[in-house]
Motif scaffolding. Sequence first.
Motif, PDB file in Angstrom:
ATOM      1  N   ARG A   1     -59.387 -24.951  47.170  1.00  0.00           N
ATOM      2  CA  ARG A   1     -59.915 -26.241  46.714  1.00  0.00           C
ATOM      3  C   ARG A   1     -59.287 -26.634  45.371  1.00  0.00           C
ATOM      4  NH1 ARG A   1     -65.292 -25.672  47.848  1.00  0.00           N
ATOM      5  NH2 ARG A   1     -65.165 -26.893  49.745  1.00  0.00           N
ATOM      6  N   ILE A   2     -59.119 -25.665  44.491  1.00  0.00           N
ATOM      7  CA  ILE A   2     -58.518 -25.955  43.180  1.00  0.00           C
ATOM      8  C   ILE A   2     -57.004 -26.101  43.295  1.00  0.00           C
ATOM      9  CG2 ILE A   2     -58.084 -25.039  40.870  1.00  0.00           C
ATOM     10  CD1 ILE A   2     -60.881 -23.721  41.074  1.00  0.00           C
ATOM     11  N   SER A   3     -56.350 -25.157  43.978  1.00  0.00           N
ATOM     12  CA  SER A   3     -54.882 -25.179  44.028  1.00  0.00           C
ATOM     13  C   SER A   3     -54.352 -26.382  44.805  1.00  0.00           C
ATOM     14  CB  SER A   3     -54.337 -23.872  44.605  1.00  0.00           C
ATOM     15  OG  SER A   3     -54.711 -23.734  45.950  1.00  0.00           O
ATOM     16  N   SER A   4     -55.131 -26.913  45.747  1.00  0.00           N
ATOM     17  CA  SER A   4     -54.660 -28.064  46.522  1.00  0.00           C
ATOM     18  C   SER A   4     -54.556 -29.322  45.661  1.00  0.00           C
ATOM     19  CB  SER A   4     -55.566 -28.322  47.726  1.00  0.00           C
ATOM     20  OG  SER A   4     -56.849 -28.744  47.313  1.00  0.00           O
ATOM     21  N   LEU A   5     -55.209 -29.342  44.518  1.00  0.00           N
ATOM     22  CA  LEU A   5     -55.093 -30.490  43.615  1.00  0.00           C
ATOM     23  C   LEU A   5     -53.676 -30.634  43.060  1.00  0.00           C
ATOM     24  CD1 LEU A   5     -58.481 -30.149  41.695  1.00  0.00           C
ATOM     25  CD2 LEU A   5     -57.928 -31.724  43.571  1.00  0.00           C
ATOM     26  N   THR A   6     -52.893 -29.567  43.143  1.00  0.00           N
ATOM     27  CA  THR A   6     -51.515 -29.622  42.650  1.00  0.00           C
ATOM     28  C   THR A   6     -50.545 -30.169  43.686  1.00  0.00           C
ATOM     29  OG1 THR A   6     -50.980 -27.371  43.401  1.00  0.00           O
ATOM     30  CG2 THR A   6     -51.937 -27.600  41.194  1.00  0.00           C
ATOM     31  N   PHE A   7     -51.008 -30.402  44.906  1.00  0.00           N
ATOM     32  CA  PHE A   7     -50.101 -30.833  45.970  1.00  0.00           C
ATOM     33  C   PHE A   7     -49.373 -32.122  45.616  1.00  0.00           C
ATOM     34  CE2 PHE A   7     -52.374 -28.537  49.748  1.00  0.00           C
ATOM     35  CZ  PHE A   7     -52.070 -27.324  49.172  1.00  0.00           C
ATOM     36  N   LEU A   8     -50.061 -33.065  44.992  1.00  0.00           N
ATOM     37  CA  LEU A   8     -49.422 -34.334  44.628  1.00  0.00           C
ATOM     38  C   LEU A   8     -48.300 -34.101  43.621  1.00  0.00           C
ATOM     39  CD1 LEU A   8     -49.313 -37.397  44.864  1.00  0.00           C
ATOM     40  CD2 LEU A   8     -50.996 -37.521  43.036  1.00  0.00           C
ATOM     41  N   CYS A   9     -48.570 -33.281  42.603  1.00  0.00           N
ATOM     42  CA  CYS A   9     -47.540 -32.974  41.602  1.00  0.00           C
ATOM     43  C   CYS A   9     -46.345 -32.259  42.234  1.00  0.00           C
ATOM     44  CB  CYS A   9     -48.119 -32.113  40.480  1.00  0.00           C
ATOM     45  SG  CYS A   9     -49.414 -32.921  39.549  1.00  0.00           S
ATOM     46  N   ILE A  10     -46.622 -31.358  43.153  1.00  0.00           N
ATOM     47  CA  ILE A  10     -45.550 -30.617  43.816  1.00  0.00           C
ATOM     48  C   ILE A  10     -44.712 -31.552  44.675  1.00  0.00           C
ATOM     49  CG2 ILE A  10     -45.097 -28.858  45.577  1.00  0.00           C
ATOM     50  CD1 ILE A  10     -47.545 -27.353  44.291  1.00  0.00           C
ATOM     51  N   ALA A  11     -45.363 -32.485  45.365  1.00  0.00           N
ATOM     52  CA  ALA A  11     -44.624 -33.446  46.186  1.00  0.00           C
ATOM     53  C   ALA A  11     -43.707 -34.302  45.323  1.00  0.00           C
ATOM     54  CB  ALA A  11     -45.592 -34.320  46.972  1.00  0.00           C
ATOM     55  N   ILE A  12     -44.218 -34.768  44.192  1.00  0.00           N
ATOM     56  CA  ILE A  12     -43.417 -35.610  43.298  1.00  0.00           C
ATOM     57  C   ILE A  12     -42.238 -34.811  42.731  1.00  0.00           C
ATOM     58  CG2 ILE A  12     -43.416 -36.839  41.084  1.00  0.00           C
ATOM     59  CD1 ILE A  12     -46.362 -37.573  41.723  1.00  0.00           C
ATOM     60  N   SER A  13     -42.522 -33.613  42.209  1.00  0.00           N
ATOM     61  CA  SER A  13     -41.446 -32.825  41.592  1.00  0.00           C
ATOM     62  C   SER A  13     -40.418 -32.394  42.627  1.00  0.00           C
ATOM     63  CB  SER A  13     -42.008 -31.625  40.835  1.00  0.00           C
ATOM     64  OG  SER A  13     -42.587 -30.701  41.720  1.00  0.00           O
ATOM     65  N   SER A  14     -40.851 -32.064  43.838  1.00  0.00           N
ATOM     66  CA  SER A  14     -39.901 -31.680  44.884  1.00  0.00           C
ATOM     67  C   SER A  14     -38.995 -32.845  45.255  1.00  0.00           C
ATOM     68  CB  SER A  14     -40.638 -31.199  46.134  1.00  0.00           C
ATOM     69  OG  SER A  14     -41.352 -30.026  45.864  1.00  0.00           O
ATOM     70  N   THR A  15     -39.572 -34.032  45.352  1.00  0.00           N
ATOM     71  CA  THR A  15     -38.781 -35.216  45.682  1.00  0.00           C
ATOM     72  C   THR A  15     -37.772 -35.521  44.581  1.00  0.00           C
ATOM     73  OG1 THR A  15     -40.626 -36.111  46.956  1.00  0.00           O
ATOM     74  CG2 THR A  15     -38.919 -37.649  46.313  1.00  0.00           C
ATOM     75  N   LEU A  16     -38.231 -35.468  43.331  1.00  0.00           N
ATOM     76  CA  LEU A  16     -37.314 -35.740  42.225  1.00  0.00           C
ATOM     77  C   LEU A  16     -36.229 -34.677  42.115  1.00  0.00           C
ATOM     78  CD1 LEU A  16     -39.833 -36.997  39.503  1.00  0.00           C
ATOM     79  CD2 LEU A  16     -38.272 -38.357  40.897  1.00  0.00           C
ATOM     80  N   ASN A  17     -36.603 -33.414  42.274  1.00  0.00           N
ATOM     81  CA  ASN A  17     -35.608 -32.340  42.230  1.00  0.00           C
ATOM     82  C   ASN A  17     -34.588 -32.493  43.348  1.00  0.00           C
ATOM     83  OD1 ASN A  17     -36.580 -31.085  39.949  1.00  0.00           O
ATOM     84  ND2 ASN A  17     -37.753 -29.549  41.056  1.00  0.00           N
ATOM     85  N   GLY A  18     -35.054 -32.809  44.555  1.00  0.00           N
ATOM     86  CA  GLY A  18     -34.144 -32.998  45.678  1.00  0.00           C
ATOM     87  C   GLY A  18     -33.200 -34.169  45.446  1.00  0.00           C
ATOM     88  N   SER A  19     -33.725 -35.237  44.850  1.00  0.00           N
ATOM     89  CA  SER A  19     -32.894 -36.409  44.556  1.00  0.00           C
ATOM     90  C   SER A  19     -31.825 -36.072  43.521  1.00  0.00           C
ATOM     91  CB  SER A  19     -33.770 -37.550  44.036  1.00  0.00           C
ATOM     92  OG  SER A  19     -34.756 -37.880  44.973  1.00  0.00           O
ATOM     93  N   LEU A  20     -32.219 -35.349  42.494  1.00  0.00           N
ATOM     94  CA  LEU A  20     -31.250 -34.964  41.470  1.00  0.00           C
ATOM     95  C   LEU A  20     -30.165 -34.051  42.039  1.00  0.00           C
ATOM     96  CD1 LEU A  20     -33.656 -34.400  38.450  1.00  0.00           C
ATOM     97  CD2 LEU A  20     -31.827 -36.106  38.581  1.00  0.00           C
ATOM     98  N   LYS A  21     -30.560 -33.120  42.869  1.00  0.00           N
ATOM     99  CA  LYS A  21     -29.566 -32.226  43.484  1.00  0.00           C
ATOM    100  C   LYS A  21     -28.612 -33.012  44.383  1.00  0.00           C
ATOM    101  CE  LYS A  21     -32.632 -28.228  43.524  1.00  0.00           C
ATOM    102  NZ  LYS A  21     -33.434 -27.352  44.382  1.00  0.00           N
ATOM    103  N   ALA A  22     -29.137 -34.033  45.071  1.00  0.00           N
ATOM    104  CA  ALA A  22     -28.306 -34.829  45.982  1.00  0.00           C
ATOM    105  C   ALA A  22     -27.203 -35.577  45.242  1.00  0.00           C
ATOM    106  CB  ALA A  22     -29.173 -35.815  46.756  1.00  0.00           C
ATOM    107  N   ILE A  23     -27.449 -35.905  43.971  1.00  0.00           N
ATOM    108  CA  ILE A  23     -26.430 -36.634  43.210  1.00  0.00           C
ATOM    109  C   ILE A  23     -25.648 -35.718  42.276  1.00  0.00           C
ATOM    110  CG2 ILE A  23     -27.668 -38.821  43.398  1.00  0.00           C
ATOM    111  CD1 ILE A  23     -28.489 -38.452  40.431  1.00  0.00           C
TER     112      ILE A  23
END
Length: 196
Positions: free
Chosen positions: A136-158
């Motif tokens: 219940r507590i750790s799932s609150l980080t899912f939004l942050c993880i989704a954002i950081s994963s997307t940004l990291n993937g975008s940076l790696k792509a360029i």
Amino acid sequence: MSLFQKEDLKIYKRTIRLGLPIIGQELVNSAVNLIDTIMIGKLGNNEVNAVGAGNEIFFLFALMVFGVVSGSSAYMGQFWGKKDVKNLHKTMGLSVIFSYVAVLIFIIPSQLIPEKLIGFYLKDPAVIELGASYLRISSLTFLCIAISSTLNGSLKAIGQTKLPMYTTGIALTINATLNFVFIFVLRMGVVVAAIA
């Protein structure tokens, strides 16, 4: 040295320059996960089982986000190569939207019925309750993880691979430090380790 060999050497050097930070990021990630497991293991078997079951749900979420980010990164890399920034931004936007969908798919049941999710992996009611509290507590980080994963993937792509390595290293170092403080110094247990 022929022109072909010079081009091969350039490609090899570029691959090494871009690949080493990605390898470093994954090594840091694995090391911190190992350290977390060792720290939680000091608390006892119930705690390890509870966190392990909670992390199974997290793993499924991370796998879904990884699929979204990997697929979109392939297109972003192609658009970057063609200098088509408009379509690169559209693809990144779609990646964010689909990552948010993954967040909703996992965070809603993790908040509303964590006992049932943990119950897929465990049968002991005491461990299920502990795992549900952790999830219940750790799932609150899912939004942050989704954002950081997307940004990291975008940076790696360029071709910007160093910044994701640095941010991952900083975040995971903070996580390991807080886990150590909460578990061993303050003796607050597994649930507070989820906050870290």
